[in-house]
Design a protein around this motif. Sequence first.
Motif, mmCIF file in Angstrom:
data_model
loop_
_atom_site.group_PDB
_atom_site.id
_atom_site.type_symbol
_atom_site.label_atom_id
_atom_site.label_comp_id
_atom_site.label_asym_id
_atom_site.label_seq_id
_atom_site.Cartn_x
_atom_site.Cartn_y
_atom_site.Cartn_z
ATOM 1 N N GLY A 1317 0.821 -1.189 0.000
ATOM 2 C CA GLY A 1317 0.000 0.000 0.000
ATOM 3 C C GLY A 1317 0.861 1.247 0.000
ATOM 4 N N LYS A 1318 0.233 2.379 -0.315
ATOM 5 C CA LYS A 1318 0.944 3.654 -0.341
ATOM 6 C C LYS A 1318 1.270 4.070 1.085
ATOM 7 N N PRO A 1319 2.406 4.737 1.259
ATOM 8 C CA PRO A 1319 2.679 5.319 2.590
ATOM 9 C C PRO A 1319 1.551 6.283 2.972
ATOM 10 N N GLU A 1320 1.353 6.411 4.262
ATOM 11 C CA GLU A 1320 0.222 7.196 4.751
ATOM 12 C C GLU A 1320 0.713 8.350 5.607
ATOM 13 N N LYS A 1321 -0.100 9.399 5.629
ATOM 14 C CA LYS A 1321 0.129 10.571 6.479
ATOM 15 C C LYS A 1321 1.490 11.220 6.189
ATOM 16 N N LEU A 1322 1.789 11.408 4.865
ATOM 17 C CA LEU A 1322 3.020 12.096 4.476
ATOM 18 C C LEU A 1322 2.895 13.557 4.884
ATOM 19 N N THR A 1323 3.871 14.040 5.659
ATOM 20 C CA THR A 1323 3.779 15.373 6.249
ATOM 21 C C THR A 1323 5.162 16.030 6.257
ATOM 22 N N ASP A 1337 3.727 7.503 7.697
ATOM 23 C CA ASP A 1337 3.426 6.199 8.317
ATOM 24 C C ASP A 1337 3.488 5.124 7.258
ATOM 25 N N PRO A 1338 3.837 3.916 7.682
ATOM 26 C CA PRO A 1338 3.797 2.809 6.728
ATOM 27 C C PRO A 1338 2.357 2.563 6.291
ATOM 28 N N PRO A 1339 2.179 1.925 5.191
ATOM 29 C CA PRO A 1339 0.807 1.661 4.716
ATOM 30 C C PRO A 1339 0.097 0.682 5.637
ATOM 31 N N SER A 1340 -1.212 0.761 5.641
ATOM 32 C CA SER A 1340 -2.009 -0.172 6.441
ATOM 33 C C SER A 1340 -2.145 -1.518 5.756
ATOM 34 N N VAL A 1341 -1.820 -1.601 4.515
ATOM 35 C CA VAL A 1341 -1.901 -2.860 3.765
ATOM 36 C C VAL A 1341 -0.497 -3.235 3.302
ATOM 37 N N GLY A 1342 -0.085 -4.431 3.668
ATOM 38 C CA GLY A 1342 1.165 -4.975 3.160
ATOM 39 C C GLY A 1342 2.398 -4.326 3.714
ATOM 40 N N SER A 1343 2.343 -3.741 4.880
ATOM 41 C CA SER A 1343 3.528 -3.076 5.424
ATOM 42 C C SER A 1343 4.659 -4.066 5.691
ATOM 43 N N GLN A 1344 4.258 -5.319 6.015
ATOM 44 C CA GLN A 1344 5.301 -6.304 6.298
ATOM 45 C C GLN A 1344 6.092 -6.676 5.039
ATOM 46 N N CYS A 1345 5.561 -6.357 3.872
ATOM 47 C CA CYS A 1345 6.242 -6.711 2.619
ATOM 48 C C CYS A 1345 7.306 -5.675 2.215
ATOM 49 N N ALA A 1384 17.217 28.108 -1.584
ATOM 50 C CA ALA A 1384 16.325 28.922 -0.768
ATOM 51 C C ALA A 1384 15.214 29.488 -1.633
ATOM 52 N N CYS A 1385 14.119 29.763 -0.968
ATOM 53 C CA CYS A 1385 12.955 30.397 -1.606
ATOM 54 C C CYS A 1385 12.496 29.591 -2.813
ATOM 55 N N SER A 1386 12.532 28.233 -2.644
ATOM 56 C CA SER A 1386 12.163 27.379 -3.769
ATOM 57 C C SER A 1386 11.008 26.476 -3.350
ATOM 58 N N GLU A 1387 10.164 26.112 -4.315
ATOM 59 C CA GLU A 1387 9.028 25.217 -4.091
ATOM 60 C C GLU A 1387 9.395 23.842 -4.615
ATOM 61 N N TYR A 1388 9.235 22.817 -3.730
ATOM 62 C CA TYR A 1388 9.596 21.453 -4.089
ATOM 63 C C TYR A 1388 8.385 20.543 -3.918
ATOM 64 N N GLU A 1389 8.298 19.536 -4.776
ATOM 65 C CA GLU A 1389 7.341 18.422 -4.602
ATOM 66 C C GLU A 1389 8.127 17.245 -4.018
ATOM 67 N N ILE A 1390 7.716 16.785 -2.835
ATOM 68 C CA ILE A 1390 8.346 15.630 -2.188
ATOM 69 C C ILE A 1390 7.415 14.442 -2.382
ATOM 70 N N ARG A 1391 7.882 13.323 -2.905
ATOM 71 C CA ARG A 1391 7.019 12.163 -3.111
ATOM 72 C C ARG A 1391 7.720 10.900 -2.615
ATOM 73 N N VAL A 1392 6.862 9.929 -2.179
ATOM 74 C CA VAL A 1392 7.348 8.696 -1.557
ATOM 75 C C VAL A 1392 6.532 7.534 -2.098
ATOM 76 N N ARG A 1393 7.152 6.378 -2.278
ATOM 77 C CA ARG A 1393 6.433 5.146 -2.611
ATOM 78 C C ARG A 1393 7.098 3.970 -1.890
ATOM 79 N N SER A 1394 6.304 2.876 -1.682
ATOM 80 C CA SER A 1394 6.783 1.671 -1.001
ATOM 81 C C SER A 1394 7.393 0.730 -2.037
ATOM 82 N N VAL A 1395 8.410 -0.013 -1.586
ATOM 83 C CA VAL A 1395 9.100 -0.955 -2.466
ATOM 84 C C VAL A 1395 9.288 -2.264 -1.708
#
Length: 1518
Positions: A1317-1323, A1337-1345, A1384-1395
């Motif tokens: 599952g997708k990571p949760e509560k990315l902040t 947070d780790p995903p609620s589905v398949g976190s053990q994988c 500095a003074c830059s806008e970034y997109e931060i993204r995460v995925r499970s592997v």
Amino acid sequence: MLHNTLLAANVLLTVVVSATAFLATPLNTTDPDLASILCPEQTVEVTRDHKWITREAIRRNIRRFFLDNPPPTQPGFTVPTDASLSQLYHAYYGASASPARFINAVNSIAASNVRADSARQLRYDPGIQADGEAFGDLQSKLSSRYPQLLTSILVNEAYSAARSLLGLSLHSIQKFYAHSTWIEAGNTDILPDLGLPGSPPLDVAAPDDDVCTPCPNSQGQCVGNVLNGVGLSTGFYQYTDEDAKGFLIPKPSSGGKCSHGGVLDETADQPARGGINKDTASPCFSPHHHLHQQAAELAVLATDHYLDVVLEAVGSDKYRRLFDLYQGSALSILIDTTSSMSGEINAVRDQVAEIVASVPTELYILVPYNDPKVGPVTKTDNPDDFLNAVNSLKPHGGDDIPEMYWQGLQLALSNTPDYGNIFSFTDAGGKDGNIMESVISLAQERNIKVTVVYSGRVSKDDPNSARKKTGDSRLITNQADYKRLADSTGGLFIPSGKFEIDAITPILGDSVKSVDVDIAMLKDVKGSQQLELPIDDSVLDVTVHLAGYMNDAVMQDVTGTTYDLLDDAALTAAGVEVVTSSEALRVVRFPHPGFGSWVLDLDADTSFSVTISANSTLSWLGGFSILDPSPPHPHYRAVEGNPLTDTVYYLDVMLIGYLESNLLDVDSVEYTDNTGVLLRTIAYDGDIDDEFYIRSEPLPEQPFNVRLCGHVQSGNKFCRLLPVLITPVQASVEVLATSEELSARPSESTSGDFLIKNFGLESDFQVTVTDDMKYFTEVTPSTIHLTSNGSEVVTASFSVPSGSVPGTVSTIILTAQSAKQKQSVNSAVTQLVVLPETVDTEAPLCSLDTEPDCSGFNIIGICNQKNWTITATLQDSVSGLSNAYAVPEGLWSEVNGLTPSTKNEVTLSYGASCCTSQVEIIGVDTVGNVGKCRIDMGVLGGAIVDLEAESVGVDWVMLRWSLSPTTLELHKYSLLINEDMVSEFRCTESVCHRNVTDLKACSLQTFQLTPYFYMGESDRVGLAAYTDATTLDLEPGSPVNGKQINSTSTTARVTWEAANTLCLHQYQVCYRPYGFPGTEVCEATSATEYELRGIEPCAVYVVTVMSVSPSGLLSEPLKFYVNTDEADPEAPRNVVLEQATETTVTLAWDDPLHHVQCIDRYMITYGVIEPTHREVHVDFSHNVATVSELLPCTNYSFMVTAVSKTGKMGPGAHRTAETLETENPNPVDALVAEANATTSLQVSWMTDMVCIDHFVVCYYEHLVPEETCAAEDNTETSLLGLQPCTDYTVVVTAVTPYGVESNKTTTTASTLEINPGKPEKLTVTDQTAHTVEISFDPPSVGSQCITEYDIQGILLDSTLRDKQIGTAVPTEPSRESLFTDLMACSEYEIRVRSVTRGLLTSDWVSVVATTLEDTPSAPRNLKLLDATQTTLHVQWWEPMDNYLCVEEYVVSWIKKGEAKTQTFTSRNNKGPRSPVSDMILPNLTPCSQYDVTVKAVTPSGQESDVASLSADTTGCPP
């Protein structure tokens, strides 16, 4: 849980032994709550209480009543002067007659007496307690209550109400002698007119008269403090009690009035100091304790006199009813007369006809009911009238099924004597269930058993189904309510088919023969049940009532003999009486039972009830009381209605017949529920008496019965059960209304108050009132709201119709029911009496036509030679006559013209011999006034008075008598002894004694004493007097020549001879096994032959026979031996496996219960599947054997059989056993675990299966130290419910049948992966100018994988969008990441995925973050692009660092040599960003040199370093 302790302080276990008080009840004066009040250490004499005084007076009165009215078959009836109440009853009615009803009637009067010290509006009232010089009020209350008492008997025969009124009046009469100065004034006799209407006024002290002088001290003994020659007075009594306000009369301040005195009296310190009460023998409580004995004796005499007045007014027949002085029971029938009841009515008719013809019955009650009519009631002692009433019953009406059952039962209860039985017959429910609670309370209050014979359909549905169908839970009742009624009162619920009624109705006749005591009881049980029944020596017969459809019912007596209660023929053959036999009800009676422990085994598929009762001389009555040490008089206060749950009470135990039954001790009280479950046991080791108190444990919350147990003199155990089901509740109802308030004349109304207290949850309470005469009009309020421990007074109003007959008594029941809690319900029962319309104190008139003359014949011996007759005329013109009779009965009498309440003349003709010299012709009006004609021809001379045996010895009797005055001279006495020997002697003393000697020991001696008088030259023979006595016992002679006559396998008949029959009453035969253990059995017999029953075959028994004297003395024993015949052995018991090896099995067993002595050896047969011909023989002395040469790991079947000496074999006892394995089992091979899904593994293995019973398969995750195991019979299994993409270790162990485990075999495997599952509560958790920190947070589905996360940051600059500026790939799963070196003074997109480990990925999740501001570096490459005479065109590049933070540029220039600087701000473009900026500097001076500077400025005003250059404008001259 905290207990509701209704005591003023903690109290010790209270047991009354010897010290009591002239208070309300006996008390334990050493109780900590009482010791300071009654100071037992200073008390010398025995003291008396109201209960004792009342019972003692009744005992004396009833003894005299019995002597004046002897049994028809015993004209010379006599009874010892000190005979107890139960001894009086047994002497009059026979040893087997139960005095329970008589004792209860006496106790009811005593209890009403005690209630005057308990009830709120009675205990404080000076007019009740004879305090505060309230003589007028005292006399008024007694006088107004007297006609109520008499009319309740004469008109309504409402004896329960009469006992209540009588007890209250006796309380005031007795208090008069303890509280007034009657004794101090020198009076030695009673005040006979006290409390009677029309009595002369008392000579009382005036309000200002001094009566008392001060005592030396305010507390303690005080002698001589009452002045002589003053009028009658009482003490004044004051104490602190809120409820007493408005009742107590203050002591006058004159200083000359008397105080009550004692430690509780607050006036004891007021002048005149001290007090005068004679309540006790304690100087602490009673200043005049030295006069207590005299006061108590006068109270007894006054009570006895008042009873004589009542007897004279109501006549002997009704007086018997007042005290329930009749043998057997009343026959009371309640019957539904609707159309469907024709069969039941016919069956009742037939049974009543048999009862009338064969069973003497004292009273008959019949109450028919229908819908809507109830009654009329038939209450009669005439059997023909009753039979006619039963025969007139006609079934009719009742179309809507439910009938008016509860109103009918209420009417039956109002007319049935206390401790009676009501048999109700119906086939339908009741539609008047709104009064059910009240009616059940009345039945319990009156201790009346209600048996319901229900011939309707027995429903198996919800017991409340009928109520649900009507939608009214208060109205319709059904069979469940009938069961509850029977259970609550100790009766039976008998479900019966219509065709069975004929077989059931014989219980009617059986119920009126005697009053039985209950030994044990089970209600509404099913399945197998066993009851142990202690049968003690006072039991004459045992009766079993079984209601229900039984599979088995077997009784075993003390000898081991069994009786099948379902086999009528076998029971009859065994001498057991079958009273009633049907499928629904069986009643059997065992006459002359053996004493000891009996056992009853029962079994049924459906619910059933059983009651075991006995005809016995020993019984008891009981009730719950509260110790109340508060003023005015400490006592045990009886509980009104049902007791409260979880509360400590005192159990009031009243023993009946304990002296005659040779009671040894009482050792326990048991509380049991209806199913026989023991709820409480209260041990008791105190003394026993007619009455004593046992401190109870807190009461259970569920309903229970009370059982009293102990031992009789022989050592046998006794138990007696109170049949009424005690139902603890959480609310109480107290009657505040007095008898004066609950009385009214016809056409009048009245009301009475009732106090309701709630000890349960806060709730609304519904208040209902019912009375059998329908006088009730309303109760206000009818609904009350009570908090926990809250209380409120309600008022019930009544209206007496104009046509009501004075003397009518209506029984009132007020019930309060909580809306929230079923157990918060209680009722109070009282009565309303209809008063005469006019106050009548005038006695009826009586006149005689002649005066009889017995001159010359007024001497004993010749008085019977002349008869006389008279006619008396009686008339009462005010209230009218209700009764006319003569005392004594004479030869004949005849009454003419007497109709109820007649005001006309009534004549009574009377005839007697001159032996009847004193006669009273008595007329009683309807309010109880008594008028008399007295005929007194003097006392017959020469009559022997009170001839009795004063004392007895082994061979002598001391006789005592006196002679009535006579004009004749006594010559001699002739004493005929045993109708054989005559002794003549003289005695001239007023009281004569004669010691008769040389009598036979332990024998009944009869004596006839005849006086002889001088009459001229010959003697005149006087009237003989008779008495008898039994001489004391000698030890009887021992039996001789004991021998065995014959035997069977289970019996042996023996005989012996009597060497000496002197003092021989009976024999005691005991027998016990010889050479093996067993219980000794003892029984009594009057024969010289006896059969031992229920004994073992092939056995030797020791028989001991002893002679028993009438008083129980035993002779030396005769001892001999008997043998029984052989019988087939029984099966061994409890065959167990003691040991097993690979090739052997060792078995052990117990001998059979019976026929053990017949066993010579045991034989064991065995086989692999079932026992075969293979055998092992074992000596009888060894109950263990080892069977060898068996196969390992094999299940064998064994049969152990007992064999007699002659080769007889009994049934075998079966047992299976398995040999052990030869070695530890081999571990499994080829263990394979494969993943075939994301949540399961398929596991398989191989094994040789030698000695293997099953396998244990376990598995666990590598990271979780928790193992899951399961047993498996096969060599493969699937592990289900696993986590995906998880590594598991699988362990398989082989297990033998005995649990021996092999070595473990282990393998590992992983389950298949799933897309994570997708990571949760990315902040974004933190950010600076050059860093961004995130968390998720780790995903609620398949976190053990998941093995890692891909984390990327993308700069979102307009010119660099989607440019990836960083990637983080942790090697292990992470929840946090920090991006550094950002712009500095830059806008970034931060993204995460499970592997996952297999590189399966989830979708991206992203968040946008902007870095903070930082100071830019100086602009770069500032240069001149162009110059003119008035402008300079300059250009620069953005700063190298933090250029995105630049909001504007500040350009400044200054002409060389001038001080003025010009500045221009260049805003950064808003469009697409360019790294190069330029600017034309305007308005310059031609041909001049300028210094130019540029600096970058951020939005917050931070400035960079400056870039500078020098440039010249053109236009210089050449």
